[in-house]
Design a protein around this motif. Structure first.
Motif, short mmCIF file in Angstrom:
data_model
loop_
_atom_site.label_atom_id
_atom_site.label_comp_id
_atom_site.label_asym_id
_atom_site.label_seq_id
_atom_site.Cartn_x
_atom_site.Cartn_y
_atom_site.Cartn_z
N ARG A 1 -7.74 15.51 9.41
CA ARG A 1 -9.19 15.33 9.52
C ARG A 1 -9.63 15.06 10.96
O ARG A 1 -10.56 15.66 11.46
N ARG B 1 11.88 2.41 7.27
CA ARG B 1 11.83 2.23 5.82
C ARG B 1 13.23 2.19 5.22
O ARG B 1 13.50 1.48 4.27
N LEU C 1 -2.20 9.20 5.54
CA LEU C 1 -2.04 9.41 6.99
C LEU C 1 -2.08 10.89 7.33
O LEU C 1 -2.68 11.29 8.33
N ILE D 1 -9.46 5.41 12.83
CA ILE D 1 -9.57 6.31 13.99
C ILE D 1 -9.85 5.51 15.27
O ILE D 1 -9.33 5.84 16.34
N LEU E 1 -11.61 -1.77 3.59
CA LEU E 1 -12.20 -1.26 4.84
C LEU E 1 -11.76 0.16 5.17
O LEU E 1 -12.16 0.71 6.20
N GLN E 2 -10.93 0.73 4.29
CA GLN E 2 -10.47 2.10 4.55
C GLN E 2 -11.63 3.08 4.45
O GLN E 2 -12.60 2.85 3.74
N LEU F 1 5.04 4.11 13.41
CA LEU F 1 6.00 3.49 12.49
C LEU F 1 5.34 2.81 11.30
O LEU F 1 5.89 2.79 10.20
N ASP F 2 4.18 2.25 11.53
CA ASP F 2 3.47 1.58 10.43
C ASP F 2 1.99 1.53 10.81
O ASP F 2 1.66 1.29 11.98
N ALA G 1 -3.70 13.17 5.72
CA ALA G 1 -5.11 13.58 5.61
C ALA G 1 -5.88 13.10 6.85
O ALA G 1 -6.72 13.83 7.39
N HIS H 1 -13.78 3.79 6.69
CA HIS H 1 -14.97 3.34 7.38
C HIS H 1 -14.89 3.63 8.88
O HIS H 1 -15.70 3.14 9.66
N ARG I 1 7.76 9.20 8.16
CA ARG I 1 7.41 9.47 6.76
C ARG I 1 5.94 9.14 6.45
O ARG I 1 5.63 8.20 5.73
N PRO I 2 5.06 9.92 7.03
CA PRO I 2 3.64 9.63 6.83
C PRO I 2 3.21 9.74 5.38
O PRO I 2 3.68 10.61 4.65
N SER I 3 2.33 8.87 4.98
CA SER I 3 1.80 8.91 3.61
C SER I 3 0.77 10.04 3.52
O SER I 3 0.34 10.58 4.54
N TYR J 1 -1.85 0.45 8.95
CA TYR J 1 -2.50 -0.07 7.74
C TYR J 1 -3.89 -0.60 8.06
O TYR J 1 -4.10 -1.34 9.02
N ALA K 1 0.83 -1.21 0.00
CA ALA K 1 0.00 0.00 0.00
C ALA K 1 0.86 1.26 0.00
O ALA K 1 0.45 2.31 -0.50
#
Ligand code: ACO
Length: 283
Positions: free
Chosen positions: A163, A210, A157, A131, A124-125, A116-117, A159, A127, A152-154, A119, A52
């Motif tokens: 939010r 990473r 993450l 949170i 199911l993202q 650190l990680d 957003a 939904h 290193r947030p994506s 997912y 991902a």
């Protein structure tokens, strides 16, 4: 994520906390075969998360968890898959010694809890599972989101943090960790150590997970080393490269801070990573 075995047998709680022992319940402590299945779940989750985020290799696996002092929060939906349960996702956190720049550009030594990680299964993202899992971790660790550092947030993450926690303004760093405004203000003065120029023995900031993975890949002899993708090579880290997940990378100018020139358990002083610019995701 579905597995060919009963998830409810492995994880009794909706959210289980796993550490080096890979024990999720009293049952799994007593039955080694359950621990093998737990290891399979962790390995699959790690792979899915890496995919991902477009990482060259997983940064989470059962074996890594056994050798690191990290905590992994694993969430299941016990009712799905005809009552056998499915794994919803996970969140891994751990303490890291970091040298971060405060608002005034002063290097501060801190050892914050780091994300650190993280997912959640693709289907199911968005939904509300993320949170729920994150809030559980905050409560368990008794910490506020602003006091965490993010590896290193994506963009997803970032957003998510904007939010749910209104975390929007980060303080620029020369490493890949992101700290938000108030990270330094809200921290007790005793927890902040200004790094003096005369500190010759300053250790480099902890190598982020990473890049450890990338380094592991590089140090393996052929044919064990997976071929590096163009964007995972050191030279290409200094240039525009495809990003992890859907998040674009912002390229920072090459920075080799003298404060980071020292020996480290995790990073050789001559590591190309030291000489290379650090890339990080844009906000
Ligand atoms: N695009 C943009 N924002 C997203 C997306 C997306 N595809 N998915 C989630 N978000 C953010 C948004 O702010 C969203 O709110 P909105 O729907 O109102 O816009 C919010 O997250 C949704 O909150 P939850 O449903 O609670 O979060 P979710 O269950 O989706 O979990 C997570 C968030 C973990 C980031 C998930 O999207 C995911 O697994 N993404 C892929 C892997 C990843 O990028 N992990 C972070 C790696 S960096 C690190 O771990 C340090």
């Amino acid at each position: 994520m579905e597995f060919p075995f009963d998830i409810n047998q492995l994880f009794s709680e909706r959210i289980s906390i796993l550490d080096q022992n890979l024990i999720a319940s009293r049952q799994s402590k007593e039955k080694p075969d359950l621990r093998v299945k737990i290891a399979t779940v962790l390995d699959e989750l790690g792979k899915a998360s890496a995919k991902a985020q477009d990482l060259p290799a997983p940064i989470t696996s059962a074996s890594k968890l056994q050798f690191q002092k990290h905590q992994l929060y694993l969430m299941k939906d016990g009712e799905s898959s005809r009552g056998r349960g499915v794994v919803v996702g996970f969140l891994k956190v751990g303490y890291k010694k970091l040298f971060l720049l405060d608002r005034n550009g002063v290097h501060i030594e801190v050892e914050p809890l780091c994300v650190l990680d993280f997912y959640i299964a693709e289907n199911l993202q968005r939904h509300g599972y993320g949170i729920e899992l994150f809030n559980f971790m905050l409560q368990h660790q008794n910490v506020e989101p602003v006091l965490l550092a993010y590896d290193r947030p994506s963009t997803k993450l970032l957003a998510f943090l904007a939010r749910h926690y209104n975390l929007r303004q980060s303080v620029p760093q020369v490493n890949n960790f992101v700290a938000f405004e108030d990270f330094f203000h809200k921290r007790a003065v005793s927890q902040l150590r200004r790094v003096k120029k005369s500190d010759g023995d300053i250790k480099p900031y902890s190598l982020m997970e990473r890049e450890e993975v990338r380094q592991e890949q590089r140090t393996l002899p052929w044919p064990f080393a997976a071929p590096l993708s163009p964007h995972s090579s050191v030279s290409s880290q200094c240039s525009q490269s495809p990003s992890a997940g859907s998040s674009p990378r912002r390229v920072l100018p090459c920075v080799t801070h003298p404060a980071f020139a020292g020996d480290s358990r995790e990073q050789s002083p001559h590591s190309p990573l030291m000489d290379c610019c650090r890339t990080r995701r844009s906000k």
